[in-house]
Design a protein around this motif. Structure first.
Motif, PDB file in Angstrom:
ATOM      1  N   ALA A   1       0.803  -1.228   0.000  1.00 54.95           N
ATOM      2  CA  ALA A   1       0.000   0.000   0.000  1.00 54.95           C
ATOM      3  C   ALA A   1       0.834   1.276   0.000  1.00 54.95           C
ATOM      4  CB  ALA A   1      -0.963  -0.004   1.187  1.00 54.95           C
ATOM      5  N   ASP A   2       1.958   1.273   0.674  1.00 55.61           N
ATOM      6  CA  ASP A   2       2.760   2.490   0.803  1.00 55.61           C
ATOM      7  C   ASP A   2       3.837   2.633  -0.270  1.00 55.61           C
ATOM      8  OD1 ASP A   2       1.323   3.249   3.049  1.00 55.61           O
ATOM      9  OD2 ASP A   2       2.657   2.161   4.400  1.00 55.61           O
ATOM     10  N   GLU A   3       3.856   1.755  -1.245  1.00 56.64           N
ATOM     11  CA  GLU A   3       4.925   1.764  -2.242  1.00 56.64           C
ATOM     12  C   GLU A   3       4.720   2.752  -3.382  1.00 56.64           C
ATOM     13  OE1 GLU A   3       5.929  -2.172  -3.518  1.00 56.64           O
ATOM     14  OE2 GLU A   3       6.075  -2.905  -1.476  1.00 56.64           O
ATOM     15  N   GLY A   4       3.534   3.351  -3.493  1.00 55.39           N
ATOM     16  CA  GLY A   4       3.305   4.289  -4.586  1.00 55.39           C
ATOM     17  C   GLY A   4       3.149   3.571  -5.915  1.00 55.39           C
ATOM     18  N   PHE A   5       3.208   4.339  -7.000  1.00 56.13           N
ATOM     19  CA  PHE A   5       3.002   3.791  -8.334  1.00 56.13           C
ATOM     20  C   PHE A   5       4.305   3.800  -9.106  1.00 56.13           C
ATOM     21  CE2 PHE A   5       2.114   3.954 -12.826  1.00 56.13           C
ATOM     22  CZ  PHE A   5       1.007   3.151 -12.993  1.00 56.13           C
ATOM     23  N   LYS A   6       4.659   2.654  -9.678  1.00 53.37           N
ATOM     24  CA  LYS A   6       5.816   2.548 -10.553  1.00 53.37           C
ATOM     25  C   LYS A   6       5.489   1.507 -11.611  1.00 53.37           C
ATOM     26  CE  LYS A   6      10.736   2.057 -10.762  1.00 53.37           C
ATOM     27  NZ  LYS A   6      11.578   0.993 -10.975  1.00 53.37           N
TER      28      LYS A   6
ATOM     29  N   GLN B   1       0.393  -5.110 -11.447  1.00 53.58           N
ATOM     30  CA  GLN B   1       1.276  -5.706 -10.442  1.00 53.58           C
ATOM     31  C   GLN B   1       0.552  -5.886  -9.104  1.00 53.58           C
ATOM     32  OE1 GLN B   1       4.107  -7.080 -11.271  1.00 53.58           O
ATOM     33  NE2 GLN B   1       3.791  -6.335 -13.354  1.00 53.58           N
ATOM     34  N   LEU B   2      -0.385  -4.993  -8.784  1.00 57.38           N
ATOM     35  CA  LEU B   2      -1.187  -5.189  -7.579  1.00 57.38           C
ATOM     36  C   LEU B   2      -2.005  -6.468  -7.712  1.00 57.38           C
ATOM     37  CD1 LEU B   2      -2.266  -4.223  -4.814  1.00 57.38           C
ATOM     38  CD2 LEU B   2      -4.078  -3.040  -6.088  1.00 57.38           C
TER      39      LEU B   2
ATOM     40  N   PHE C   1      -4.067   3.318  -8.832  1.00 63.91           N
ATOM     41  CA  PHE C   1      -4.087   4.278  -9.930  1.00 63.91           C
ATOM     42  C   PHE C   1      -2.737   4.974 -10.028  1.00 63.91           C
ATOM     43  CE2 PHE C   1      -8.536   3.655  -8.855  1.00 63.91           C
ATOM     44  CZ  PHE C   1      -9.089   3.477 -10.115  1.00 63.91           C
ATOM     45  N   GLU C   2      -2.514   5.695 -11.114  1.00 64.00           N
ATOM     46  CA  GLU C   2      -1.225   6.359 -11.336  1.00 64.00           C
ATOM     47  C   GLU C   2      -0.885   7.361 -10.240  1.00 64.00           C
ATOM     48  OE1 GLU C   2       0.370   7.375 -15.290  1.00 64.00           O
ATOM     49  OE2 GLU C   2      -1.574   6.674 -16.026  1.00 64.00           O
ATOM     50  N   SER C   3      -1.860   7.815  -9.505  1.00 68.72           N
ATOM     51  CA  SER C   3      -1.605   8.713  -8.370  1.00 68.72           C
ATOM     52  C   SER C   3      -0.836   7.980  -7.275  1.00 68.72           C
ATOM     53  CB  SER C   3      -2.928   9.231  -7.792  1.00 68.72           C
ATOM     54  OG  SER C   3      -3.667   8.150  -7.220  1.00 68.72           O
ATOM     55  N   GLY C   4      -0.821   6.640  -7.350  1.00 71.47           N
ATOM     56  CA  GLY C   4      -0.163   5.812  -6.336  1.00 71.47           C
ATOM     57  C   GLY C   4      -1.141   5.271  -5.321  1.00 71.47           C
ATOM     58  N   GLN C   5      -2.294   5.872  -5.247  1.00 66.75           N
ATOM     59  CA  GLN C   5      -3.297   5.473  -4.274  1.00 66.75           C
ATOM     60  C   GLN C   5      -3.922   4.139  -4.648  1.00 66.75           C
ATOM     61  OE1 GLN C   5      -6.777   7.948  -4.383  1.00 66.75           O
ATOM     62  NE2 GLN C   5      -7.538   7.214  -2.428  1.00 66.75           N
ATOM     63  N   ILE C   6      -4.142   3.303  -3.645  1.00 64.83           N
ATOM     64  CA  ILE C   6      -4.962   2.111  -3.830  1.00 64.83           C
ATOM     65  C   ILE C   6      -6.350   2.516  -3.369  1.00 64.83           C
ATOM     66  CG2 ILE C   6      -5.424  -0.258  -3.138  1.00 64.83           C
ATOM     67  CD1 ILE C   6      -2.408  -0.638  -2.795  1.00 64.83           C
ATOM     68  N   ALA C   7      -7.281   2.539  -4.315  1.00 64.99           N
ATOM     69  CA  ALA C   7      -8.624   3.039  -4.035  1.00 64.99           C
ATOM     70  C   ALA C   7      -9.649   1.925  -4.104  1.00 64.99           C
ATOM     71  CB  ALA C   7      -8.980   4.125  -5.052  1.00 64.99           C
TER      72      ALA C   7
END
Length: 133
Positions: free
Chosen positions: A15-20, A28-29, A110-116
Motif C-alpha cells: 500500500a505504501d509503495e506508490g506507483f511505478k 502488479q497489484l 491508480f497512477e496517483s499511487g493510491q490504492i482506491a
C-alpha cells in the motif's frame, strides 16, 4: 489464512509503495494478490518500466482483458462467482485498469499511487483464481 485475509495482507504489504510501472502499477497489484492466493507469479515474463512499455504489452494482447484471459482462462459468467482477490476489469470510466475483487467493491492502484476502493458497479468482468490452501 482465508482469501479475505490473504487479499488484505497482500494489499497492505504494498500500500505504501506508490506507483511505478512494472513494479507497483494496477497489474502488479493484481499479480501480487494472485500470488498470495495461488502461489503463482502471473507477472512473470512481463517486463516493462514505462507507460509505453506497458502499452506495448497490452496492445500485443489486445487489451488487459487479453493478458488476464491468457493467464487465467475465460472470465466468469457472473460477478457473483467471484471471491476475494480475484482479478477484475474495470469500466472505461476508470481507465484501462485491472483491480482486485473485494465483494461490494474492487481495490485498484491508480497512477496517483493510491490504492482506491472502486464500487462494484464499475466492474465489467472478472476471473477466478484457484486457491492454494
Amino acid at each position: 489464512m482465508n482469501r479475505r485475509a490473504q487479499t488484505l495482507t497482500a494489499i497492505n504489504n504494498v500500500a505504501d509503495e506508490g506507483f511505478k510501472w512494472g513494479a507497483t502499477d494496477c497489474c502488479q497489484l493484481a499479480a501480487t494478490v494472485a500470488k498470495a492466493i495461488t502461489g503463482k507469479d502471473f507477472s512473470e515474463g512481463y517486463s516493462y518500466d514505462t507507460s509505453t512499455g506497458a502499452l506495448r504489452i497490452i496492445a500485443a494482447h489486445h487489451g488487459i482483458e487479453g493478458i488476464v484471459t491468457k493467464a487465467l482462462g475465460t472470465p466468469t459468467e457472473s460477478l457473483a462467482e467471484l471471491d476475494y482477490g480475484d482479478p477484475v476489469l474495470l469500466s472505461p470510466e476508470c481507465g484501462d485498469v485491472i483491480g482486485v475483487w473485494f465483494r461490494s467493491f474492487a481495490y485498484c492502484r491508480f497512477e496517483s499511487g493510491q490504492i482506491a476502493k472502486v464500487p462494484h458497479t464499475n466492474v465489467i468482468k472478472g476471473w477466478r483464481l484457484k486457491w492454494a490452501q
